[in-house]
Scaffold this motif. Sequence first.
Motif, short mmCIF file in Angstrom:
data_model
loop_
_atom_site.label_atom_id
_atom_site.label_comp_id
_atom_site.label_asym_id
_atom_site.label_seq_id
_atom_site.Cartn_x
_atom_site.Cartn_y
_atom_site.Cartn_z
N GLU A 40 4.56 -8.12 -16.95
CA GLU A 40 4.67 -6.66 -17.08
C GLU A 40 3.86 -5.97 -15.98
N GLU A 41 2.64 -6.42 -15.76
CA GLU A 41 1.78 -5.80 -14.75
C GLU A 41 2.33 -5.99 -13.34
N VAL A 42 2.88 -7.16 -13.05
CA VAL A 42 3.51 -7.40 -11.75
C VAL A 42 4.70 -6.45 -11.58
N GLY A 43 5.44 -6.21 -12.65
CA GLY A 43 6.55 -5.27 -12.60
C GLY A 43 6.08 -3.86 -12.28
N GLU A 44 4.96 -3.45 -12.86
CA GLU A 44 4.41 -2.12 -12.58
C GLU A 44 3.97 -2.02 -11.13
N LEU A 45 3.38 -3.08 -10.61
CA LEU A 45 2.99 -3.12 -9.20
C LEU A 45 4.22 -3.03 -8.31
N ALA A 46 5.26 -3.78 -8.66
CA ALA A 46 6.51 -3.75 -7.88
C ALA A 46 7.12 -2.35 -7.89
N ARG A 47 7.03 -1.67 -9.00
CA ARG A 47 7.57 -0.31 -9.10
C ARG A 47 6.87 0.62 -8.12
N ILE A 49 5.22 -0.22 -5.37
CA ILE A 49 5.54 -0.63 -4.00
C ILE A 49 6.96 -0.19 -3.62
N ALA A 50 7.90 -0.31 -4.55
CA ALA A 50 9.28 0.10 -4.28
C ALA A 50 9.36 1.60 -3.98
N ARG A 51 8.50 2.38 -4.61
CA ARG A 51 8.52 3.81 -4.40
C ARG A 51 7.71 4.21 -3.16
N ARG A 52 6.62 3.55 -2.93
CA ARG A 52 5.79 3.91 -1.78
C ARG A 52 6.34 3.37 -0.47
N TYR A 53 6.85 2.14 -0.47
CA TYR A 53 7.28 1.49 0.77
C TYR A 53 8.78 1.26 0.85
N GLY A 54 9.46 1.38 -0.26
CA GLY A 54 10.90 1.14 -0.29
C GLY A 54 11.68 2.43 -0.33
N GLU A 55 12.92 2.32 -0.74
CA GLU A 55 13.82 3.47 -0.73
C GLU A 55 13.74 4.33 -1.99
N GLN A 56 13.10 3.84 -3.03
CA GLN A 56 13.00 4.64 -4.25
C GLN A 56 11.97 5.74 -4.08
N PHE A 58 9.24 8.63 -6.14
CA PHE A 58 8.50 8.92 -7.36
C PHE A 58 9.18 10.07 -8.10
N LYS A 59 9.10 10.06 -9.40
CA LYS A 59 9.60 11.16 -10.22
C LYS A 59 8.64 12.34 -10.08
N PRO A 60 9.10 13.56 -10.30
CA PRO A 60 8.20 14.71 -10.22
C PRO A 60 6.99 14.53 -11.14
N GLY A 61 5.81 14.74 -10.59
CA GLY A 61 4.57 14.61 -11.36
C GLY A 61 4.06 13.20 -11.51
N GLU A 62 4.86 12.22 -11.10
CA GLU A 62 4.46 10.82 -11.24
C GLU A 62 3.44 10.48 -10.17
N LYS A 63 2.34 9.89 -10.60
CA LYS A 63 1.31 9.43 -9.66
C LYS A 63 1.12 7.94 -9.88
N ALA A 64 0.91 7.25 -8.82
CA ALA A 64 0.72 5.81 -8.94
C ALA A 64 -0.43 5.37 -8.05
N ASN A 65 -1.27 4.56 -8.60
CA ASN A 65 -2.43 4.05 -7.87
C ASN A 65 -2.18 2.57 -7.57
N LEU A 66 -1.85 2.28 -6.34
CA LEU A 66 -1.53 0.91 -5.93
C LEU A 66 -2.69 -0.04 -6.24
N GLY A 67 -3.90 0.37 -5.92
CA GLY A 67 -5.07 -0.47 -6.17
C GLY A 67 -5.28 -0.76 -7.64
N ASP A 68 -5.06 0.24 -8.48
CA ASP A 68 -5.23 0.05 -9.92
C ASP A 68 -4.20 -0.94 -10.46
N GLU A 69 -2.98 -0.85 -9.96
CA GLU A 69 -1.95 -1.79 -10.40
C GLU A 69 -2.29 -3.21 -9.95
N MET A 70 -2.81 -3.36 -8.73
CA MET A 70 -3.23 -4.69 -8.27
C MET A 70 -4.38 -5.22 -9.11
#
Length: 116
Positions: A40-47, A49-56, A58-70
């Motif tokens: 589950e946690e690897v999936g959250e990390l992948a999500r 990365i897909a949004r920050r470095y890939g084509e997906q 972020f949803k409005p208001g969505e914040k993601a902390n890459l370091g926290d997910e790692m």
Amino acid sequence: MEKHPDDITLRQAQQMVDSWIRTYGVRYFSELTNMAVLTEEVGELARVIARRYGEQSFKPGEKANLGDEMADVLWVLLCLANQTGVDLTEELRRNLEKKTLRDKERHKNNEKLTGQ
């Protein structure tokens, strides 16, 4: 790389997680549960990365902390190591030796990496 006074070794991290579990977590989840949580946690990390470095995006208001997910992934991996008796310090050392013996020339000679 210069050592910072707050640096934590893998061995210390395993000990810190174990102490936290025994103090606040009551007990470790089962190995099977922790494997599911790791997935589950690897999936959250992948999500993230897909949004920050890939084509997906972020949803409005969505914040993601890459370091926290790692760190979440590392936490569960440390739990699994503790409860299965794996010394990650020793295993990482062995793994680096294995990779060095096996791959010390392979990547240097890979045209896909070197652009030759």
